[in-house]
Motif scaffolding. Sequence first.
Motif, PDB file in Angstrom:
ATOM      1  N   TRP A  37      14.970   5.485  61.251  1.00 43.30           N
ATOM      2  CA  TRP A  37      14.511   5.755  62.474  1.00 43.30           C
ATOM      3  C   TRP A  37      14.110   5.028  63.553  1.00 43.30           C
ATOM      4  N   HIS A  38      13.629   3.930  63.164  1.00 43.87           N
ATOM      5  CA  HIS A  38      13.103   3.072  64.022  1.00 43.87           C
ATOM      6  C   HIS A  38      15.059   2.052  64.433  1.00 43.87           C
ATOM      7  N   ILE A  39      15.531   2.622  64.175  1.00 41.02           N
ATOM      8  CA  ILE A  39      17.410   1.749  64.520  1.00 41.02           C
ATOM      9  C   ILE A  39      18.543   3.349  64.683  1.00 41.02           C
ATOM     10  N   GLY A  40      17.847   4.344  64.584  1.00 38.76           N
ATOM     11  CA  GLY A  40      18.201   5.157  64.947  1.00 38.76           C
ATOM     12  C   GLY A  40      18.060   5.909  66.328  1.00 38.76           C
ATOM     13  N   MET A  41      16.674   5.897  66.927  1.00 43.55           N
ATOM     14  CA  MET A  41      16.523   5.846  67.298  1.00 43.55           C
ATOM     15  C   MET A  41      16.809   5.150  68.858  1.00 43.55           C
ATOM     16  N   PRO A  42      16.311   3.988  68.956  1.00 44.48           N
ATOM     17  CA  PRO A  42      16.687   3.809  69.874  1.00 44.48           C
ATOM     18  C   PRO A  42      18.629   3.964  70.166  1.00 44.48           C
ATOM     19  N   LEU A  43      19.073   3.497  69.582  1.00 45.75           N
ATOM     20  CA  LEU A  43      21.039   3.464  69.371  1.00 45.75           C
ATOM     21  C   LEU A  43      20.646   4.712  70.049  1.00 45.75           C
ATOM     22  N   HIS A  44      20.104   5.675  69.675  1.00 45.25           N
ATOM     23  CA  HIS A  44      20.193   7.833  70.489  1.00 45.25           C
ATOM     24  C   HIS A  44      20.014   7.126  72.118  1.00 45.25           C
ATOM     25  N   ARG A  45      19.021   6.185  72.152  1.00 43.90           N
ATOM     26  CA  ARG A  45      18.301   6.016  73.627  1.00 43.90           C
ATOM     27  C   ARG A  45      19.331   5.145  74.779  1.00 43.90           C
ATOM     28  N   LEU A  46      20.285   4.198  73.604  1.00 46.83           N
ATOM     29  CA  LEU A  46      21.361   3.878  74.288  1.00 46.83           C
ATOM     30  C   LEU A  46      22.243   4.556  74.186  1.00 46.83           C
ATOM     31  N   ILE A  47      23.002   5.395  73.849  1.00 47.20           N
ATOM     32  CA  ILE A  47      23.928   6.044  74.067  1.00 47.20           C
ATOM     33  C   ILE A  47      23.278   6.802  75.362  1.00 47.20           C
ATOM     34  N   SER A  48      22.519   8.034  75.491  1.00 49.45           N
ATOM     35  CA  SER A  48      22.693   8.419  76.389  1.00 49.45           C
ATOM     36  C   SER A  48      22.281   8.584  77.579  1.00 49.45           C
ATOM     37  N   THR A  49      21.438   7.091  77.607  1.00 46.47           N
ATOM     38  CA  THR A  49      21.784   5.887  78.976  1.00 46.47           C
ATOM     39  C   THR A  49      22.874   5.240  79.224  1.00 46.47           C
ATOM     40  N   LEU A  50      23.891   4.924  78.392  1.00 39.86           N
ATOM     41  CA  LEU A  50      25.581   4.573  79.178  1.00 39.86           C
ATOM     42  C   LEU A  50      25.669   5.647  79.691  1.00 39.86           C
ATOM     43  N   TYR A  51      26.249   6.653  78.450  1.00 36.33           N
ATOM     44  CA  TYR A  51      26.456   7.966  79.003  1.00 36.33           C
ATOM     45  C   TYR A  51      25.902   8.396  80.651  1.00 36.33           C
ATOM     46  N   PHE A  52      24.463   8.148  81.068  1.00 35.73           N
ATOM     47  CA  PHE A  52      24.225   8.849  82.525  1.00 35.73           C
ATOM     48  C   PHE A  52      24.452   8.059  83.749  1.00 35.73           C
ATOM     49  N   VAL A  53      24.260   6.755  83.487  1.00 32.57           N
ATOM     50  CA  VAL A  53      24.387   5.285  83.593  1.00 32.57           C
ATOM     51  C   VAL A  53      26.421   5.461  84.335  1.00 32.57           C
ATOM     52  N   ASP A  54      27.292   5.853  83.067  1.00 36.19           N
ATOM     53  CA  ASP A  54      29.065   5.989  83.558  1.00 36.19           C
ATOM     54  C   ASP A  54      28.847   7.383  84.203  1.00 36.19           C
ATOM     55  N   ILE A  55      28.057   8.432  84.357  1.00 36.82           N
ATOM     56  CA  ILE A  55      28.108   9.296  85.526  1.00 36.82           C
ATOM     57  C   ILE A  55      27.460   9.633  86.388  1.00 36.82           C
TER      58      ILE A  55
END
Length: 160
Positions: A37-55
């Motif tokens: 969890w301690h690695i998966g959650m920050p990675l999941h947040r990074l993915i959603s942030t990068l996706y949002f920034v790209d759009i």
Amino acid sequence: VNKTMSLQVDDVWRMVEMTILLCVLTPLSVRWLSTRWHIGMPLHRLISTLYFVDIVRRHSHPHSWVLNTPIFCAWVFDKFGFWYCNRDVSPKMHRVKLDEDYMVVYWNHSVPAKRGQIVSPDYFLRLRDSSFLESAHVFTCFENRMQSKILIDGQPFEWT
């Protein structure tokens, strides 16, 4: 008739980026959410942030300003609003160490739980010295429905 398609650097970048984000990192983060969890959650947040920034950076994209940006702003408002409104002073507590990895924590919660609606409540706890970016950890707890007390140094300790 020869038809050709030309791609700009940004188009190639977006195809590579989305392939890595959605086909490699998202399944990895979902797997890690259940095991690390301690690695998966920050990675999941990074993915959603990068996706949002790209759009959002593609200002001509119709989803950018109509759907994504207002929802993202509402999420940011909700996140900080929830954090601000749910701050609480640490309650008086007592810890009983069971072994190196486990302990029992007794505390008296300032807001009484609604009796009879849930079997065991979930509390979100975060240490005082935790990073601002670290989210609270969920713990499933037992409630003191009998209003019993424990003795600590001969004094009764009321716990919820």
